[in-house]
Scaffold this motif. Structure first.
Motif, PDB file in Angstrom:
ATOM      1  N   THR A   1      25.512   1.668  72.995  1.00  0.00           N
ATOM      2  CA  THR A   1      26.707   2.356  72.503  1.00  0.00           C
ATOM      3  C   THR A   1      27.919   1.427  72.520  1.00  0.00           C
ATOM      4  N   GLY A   2      28.752   1.517  71.512  1.00  0.00           N
ATOM      5  CA  GLY A   2      30.004   0.761  71.457  1.00  0.00           C
ATOM      6  C   GLY A   2      30.085  -0.201  70.298  1.00  0.00           C
ATOM      7  N   ALA A   3      28.939  -0.619  69.749  1.00  0.00           N
ATOM      8  CA  ALA A   3      28.968  -1.576  68.644  1.00  0.00           C
ATOM      9  C   ALA A   3      29.638  -0.992  67.408  1.00  0.00           C
ATOM     10  N   ASP A   4      29.437   0.304  67.164  1.00  0.00           N
ATOM     11  CA  ASP A   4      30.085   0.937  66.009  1.00  0.00           C
ATOM     12  C   ASP A   4      31.596   0.793  66.089  1.00  0.00           C
ATOM     13  N   ALA A   5      32.146   1.016  67.294  1.00  0.00           N
ATOM     14  CA  ALA A   5      33.600   0.971  67.458  1.00  0.00           C
ATOM     15  C   ALA A   5      34.155  -0.433  67.270  1.00  0.00           C
ATOM     16  N   ILE A   6      33.385  -1.452  67.636  1.00  0.00           N
ATOM     17  CA  ILE A   6      33.875  -2.831  67.558  1.00  0.00           C
ATOM     18  C   ILE A   6      33.637  -3.442  66.183  1.00  0.00           C
ATOM     19  N   PHE A   7      32.436  -3.225  65.642  1.00  0.00           N
ATOM     20  CA  PHE A   7      32.037  -3.910  64.406  1.00  0.00           C
ATOM     21  C   PHE A   7      31.851  -2.976  63.215  1.00  0.00           C
ATOM     22  N   GLY A   8      31.920  -1.659  63.420  1.00  0.00           N
ATOM     23  CA  GLY A   8      31.505  -0.748  62.361  1.00  0.00           C
ATOM     24  C   GLY A   8      32.488   0.308  61.929  1.00  0.00           C
ATOM     25  N   LEU A   9      33.784   0.079  62.140  1.00  0.00           N
ATOM     26  CA  LEU A   9      34.780   1.104  61.795  1.00  0.00           C
ATOM     27  C   LEU A   9      35.548   0.820  60.507  1.00  0.00           C
ATOM     28  N   THR A  10      35.430  -0.356  59.946  1.00  0.00           N
ATOM     29  CA  THR A  10      36.299  -0.756  58.834  1.00  0.00           C
ATOM     30  C   THR A  10      36.204   0.204  57.655  1.00  0.00           C
ATOM     31  N   LYS A  11      34.997   0.524  57.256  1.00  0.00           N
ATOM     32  CA  LYS A  11      34.812   1.411  56.106  1.00  0.00           C
ATOM     33  C   LYS A  11      35.345   2.810  56.396  1.00  0.00           C
ATOM     34  N   ARG A  12      35.092   3.302  57.583  1.00  0.00           N
ATOM     35  CA  ARG A  12      35.555   4.638  57.971  1.00  0.00           C
ATOM     36  C   ARG A  12      37.078   4.703  57.989  1.00  0.00           C
ATOM     37  N   LEU A  13      37.703   3.707  58.567  1.00  0.00           N
ATOM     38  CA  LEU A  13      39.157   3.720  58.670  1.00  0.00           C
ATOM     39  C   LEU A  13      39.816   3.582  57.299  1.00  0.00           C
ATOM     40  N   ALA A  14      39.190   2.831  56.399  1.00  0.00           N
ATOM     41  CA  ALA A  14      39.724   2.720  55.035  1.00  0.00           C
ATOM     42  C   ALA A  14      39.719   4.074  54.350  1.00  0.00           C
ATOM     43  N   LEU A  15      38.672   4.867  54.589  1.00  0.00           N
ATOM     44  CA  LEU A  15      38.609   6.210  54.014  1.00  0.00           C
ATOM     45  C   LEU A  15      39.728   7.083  54.558  1.00  0.00           C
ATOM     46  N   TRP A  16      39.956   7.020  55.861  1.00  0.00           N
ATOM     47  CA  TRP A  16      41.029   7.820  56.450  1.00  0.00           C
ATOM     48  C   TRP A  16      42.394   7.405  55.906  1.00  0.00           C
ATOM     49  N   ARG A  17      42.592   6.119  55.712  1.00  0.00           N
ATOM     50  CA  ARG A  17      43.885   5.671  55.173  1.00  0.00           C
ATOM     51  C   ARG A  17      44.089   6.187  53.744  1.00  0.00           C
ATOM     52  N   ARG A  18      43.021   6.218  52.968  1.00  0.00           N
ATOM     53  CA  ARG A  18      43.143   6.726  51.598  1.00  0.00           C
ATOM     54  C   ARG A  18      43.585   8.184  51.595  1.00  0.00           C
ATOM     55  N   PHE A  19      43.011   8.970  52.466  1.00  0.00           N
ATOM     56  CA  PHE A  19      43.388  10.382  52.488  1.00  0.00           C
ATOM     57  C   PHE A  19      44.762  10.589  53.107  1.00  0.00           C
ATOM     58  N   THR A  20      45.169   9.668  53.968  1.00  0.00           N
ATOM     59  CA  THR A  20      46.519   9.749  54.515  1.00  0.00           C
ATOM     60  C   THR A  20      47.565   9.502  53.442  1.00  0.00           C
ATOM     61  N   SER A  21      47.209   8.715  52.433  1.00  0.00           N
ATOM     62  CA  SER A  21      48.153   8.419  51.355  1.00  0.00           C
ATOM     63  C   SER A  21      48.332   9.597  50.394  1.00  0.00           C
ATOM     64  N   VAL A  22      47.479  10.614  50.535  1.00  0.00           N
ATOM     65  CA  VAL A  22      47.631  11.818  49.714  1.00  0.00           C
ATOM     66  C   VAL A  22      48.934  12.507  50.110  1.00  0.00           C
ATOM     67  N   PRO A  23      49.736  12.950  49.157  1.00  0.00           N
ATOM     68  CA  PRO A  23      50.998  13.625  49.494  1.00  0.00           C
ATOM     69  C   PRO A  23      50.788  14.769  50.484  1.00  0.00           C
ATOM     70  N   SER A  24      51.755  14.923  51.366  1.00  0.00           N
ATOM     71  CA  SER A  24      51.649  15.905  52.439  1.00  0.00           C
ATOM     72  C   SER A  24      51.394  17.305  51.911  1.00  0.00           C
ATOM     73  N   VAL A  25      52.041  17.665  50.812  1.00  0.00           N
ATOM     74  CA  VAL A  25      51.877  19.018  50.288  1.00  0.00           C
ATOM     75  C   VAL A  25      50.438  19.273  49.864  1.00  0.00           C
ATOM     76  N   LEU A  26      49.754  18.234  49.349  1.00  0.00           N
ATOM     77  CA  LEU A  26      48.353  18.390  48.971  1.00  0.00           C
ATOM     78  C   LEU A  26      47.455  18.461  50.200  1.00  0.00           C
ATOM     79  N   ARG A  27      47.802  17.688  51.223  1.00  0.00           N
ATOM     80  CA  ARG A  27      47.011  17.756  52.457  1.00  0.00           C
ATOM     81  C   ARG A  27      47.120  19.146  53.075  1.00  0.00           C
TER      82      ARG A  27
END
Length: 583
Positions: free
Chosen positions: A323-349
């Motif tokens: 356990t732990g390898a995902d957090a160190i080496f495997g989060l880039t794709k996941r975090l990029a997805l979260w950033r994309r949805f964060t860029s959605v206007p607040s009213v749409l969220r």
């Protein structure tokens, strides 16, 4: 591996505490070592360990002029790893009775304490600190339900505190507390891509014991993380290694590939086959077996696997888990997805969040539900919490967090995790927060207590400081390339492993929760423990909604992990409270 105990206070209270600990040790059929020191103010300092293979006190105690220092790992076997990562510690000043306690940064070992009537009690087992008539801490209940783990300084009991990971608490003889915060400082020297593979190998080699010094049992899925550990063990010429695998069926394709990988390295392969009947045994023991409550639905198969393996591996084994390898080496794709949805206007969220609740989208799988879930979660909390800490967006649907409890919870999350990673770029900060909260708080917790209760030593290589620091020192280009995470780990394996054994989609350790929810014995357990009118956890949730989720999931084979994790968190928390309730 043992449970740590300590007391400072009136001599008669010390005897009461020792009697309680000895009673617990007898009930668990454990060994117990206890020692006392008299303090100048007339108080007594008592300390010791409870465990199957509790080592003599001398192996874990350093005494010098006017002080006693204790470590929860034997001092003589310590590596060069900083003690803040390696173990919990306690130091008492024998001249003024000041006590200092520290918790490890990325470890499932948690350290609890309570001040009562002028006396101080400390343990790495929260159960020992529960008093008759103890009451639930509401913010901690909601933490388990939404985040899967309780952030320090909160604990499940109102009058018990937890030492935040990596931090130190000093308590004077008068009971005044002060805290030294942990700030993660992995260094500034970046590792170039050309040296990434070599650096990972070099650091992993530092983590493992000397070859031939101890038998090793590696919990082995055959995925990238556990295969990398097997590869390193083979590279370092460890010979006494067994790969322990859990198969969900006779024809489990992941288990079949894992066996081929084991054969490639020449290591014995131990397959533990899933049996629905074993889940009944897990339910019967799960509340009592763990030293603190948390929420992770894969506790069910993990606990079954650990208990099946305990009788088949050497009692001297060092158990290793990846356990732990995902957090160190495997989060880039996941975090990029979260950033994309964060860029959605607040009213749409906000609209998506309302739709998720209004249309009962927890009942569905698929991309629309996932998108609304992402936006609902992000609308409820900051980005780091949403992306790597929260397990669900069911607040306001399955439970309702009052404003004051929400503020208490937010402050604890900041003090325990967010404050430690201030100043780091988002991806790096998110990796460390994930390691401290998710990986340490519940992912490895599900194996840690069953193993240490059996007297087995356990090692989580990806949670040790040499590897954890790679989250900051390794560039994104070494972690993520060609649309895939864990690039450097896969590059290492390509040097020794055939492509047909490595190039496959990631498979999670997901139990068939919908099937469990149809099992008569599981349903009976839910009625007897979770929906018992005397269960105090029901005061914090919508019991009717929980019943609807159980019925719908069982009837429609729902694969929605956020629902399953919530239902299991509710079940495990209820079982834990039931096991430790007092009249």
């Amino acid at each position: 591996m043992t449970f740590f105990i300590a007391y400072r206070g009136a001599p008669n209270g010390a005897q009461d505490w020792e009697n309680r600990c000895r009673s617990v040790a007898r009930n668990r059929r454990d060994s117990i070592y206890v020692a006392t020191r008299n303090l100048p103010n007339g108080e007594t300092f008592l300390f010791g360990w409870i465990g199957k293979n509790a080592v003599p006190l001398e192996a874990q105690v350093q005494e010098g002029p006017g002080r006693v220092h204790l470590s929860t790992l034997p001092i003589e076997t310590a590596s060069g790893e900083p003690e803040t990562y390696r173990s919990a510690t306690l130091t008492v000043d024998l001249t003024d009775a000041t006590v200092g306690i520290s918790a490890p940064v990325t470890s499932p070992e948690q350290l609890f304490y309570a001040q009562r009537d002028g006396n101080l009690v400390i343990s790495s087992d929260c159960r020992l600190l529960l008093q008759p008539g103890w009451t639930l801490n509401p913010a901690a209940v909601f933490a388990v339900l939404q985040y899967g783990a309780i952030p320090a300084p909160l604990s499940i009991a109102r009058d018990v505190k937890r030492v935040p990971p990596g931090q130190s608490v000093t308590i004077t003889s008068a009971g005044r507390e002060s805290i030294r915060r942990f700030v993660w400082n992995p260094g500034a020297a970046q590792i170039p891509d050309s040296m990434a593979s070599e650096e990972v190998r070099r650091r992993l080699a530092r983590v493992f014991p000397v070859p031939g010094s101890t038998p090793i049992a590696l919990l082995f899925s055959g995925g990238v993380d556990s295969t990398l550990l097997a590869d390193q063990l083979a590279r370092d010429r460890h010979s006494d290694v067994t790969l322990v695998n859990y198969a969900f069926s006779d024809d489990d394709p992941e288990s079949a590939i894992a066996e081929k990988v084991a054969a490639h390295y020449g290591y014995p392969f131990m397959r533990i086959l899933h049996d629905d009947g074993s889940i009944d045994h897990v339910l019967a023991r799960v509340g009592a077996e763990y030293s603190y409550p948390f929420g992770d639905v894969s506790t069910l198969p993990t606990n079954a696997m650990i208990h099946a393996a305990i009788g088949r591996i050497s009692p001297q084994s060092l158990v290793v888990e990846g356990t732990g390898a995902d957090a160190i080496f495997g989060l880039t794709k996941r975090l990029a997805l979260w950033r994309r949805f964060t860029s959605v206007p607040s009213v749409l969220r906000q609209a998506a969040a309302a739709a998720y609740r209004g249309f009962g989208m927890w009942r569905y799988d698929g991309p629309v539900r996932k998108a609304c879930w992402l936006m609902r979660t992000r609308s409820q909390m900051p980005l780091i919490e949403a992306s790597v800490m929260s397990q669900n967006s069911l607040s306001g649907i399955a439970y309702q967090i009052p404003e004051d409890d929400g503020q208490t919870l937010a402050a604890a999350i900041h003090d325990s995790y967010i404050g430690a990673v201030d100043g780091h770029e988002f991806d790096v900060a998110a990796s460390m927060a994930n390691l401290m909260h998710r990986c340490s708080g519940y992912c490895v917790a599900k194996s840690f207590d069953p193993l240490r209760s059996a007297g087995l030593r356990v090692l989580y290589p990806f949670l040790t400081s040499p590897i954890v620091d790679l989250a900051a020192l390794m560039p994104v280009s070494s972690k993520y390339r060609d649309g895939a995470d864990k690039f450097v780990l896969k590059a290492i394996l390509k040097e020794s492993l055939p492509g047909n054994l490595m190039d496959r989609p990631k498979a999670g350790f997901e139990p068939p929760m919908a099937r469990y929810l149809r099992m008569p014995t599981f349903r009976a357990y839910l009625e007897d423990v979770v929906f018992d009118p005397r269960n105090p956890v029901l005061d914090f949730v919508d019991a009717g909604m929980a019943r609807r989720m159980i019925e719908y999931s069982g009837q429609h084979d729902l694969t929605n992990r956020e629902v399953h994790n919530y239902l299991w968190s509710l079940t495990f928390l209820s079982a834990w409270v039931d096991a430790h309730a007092t009249p």
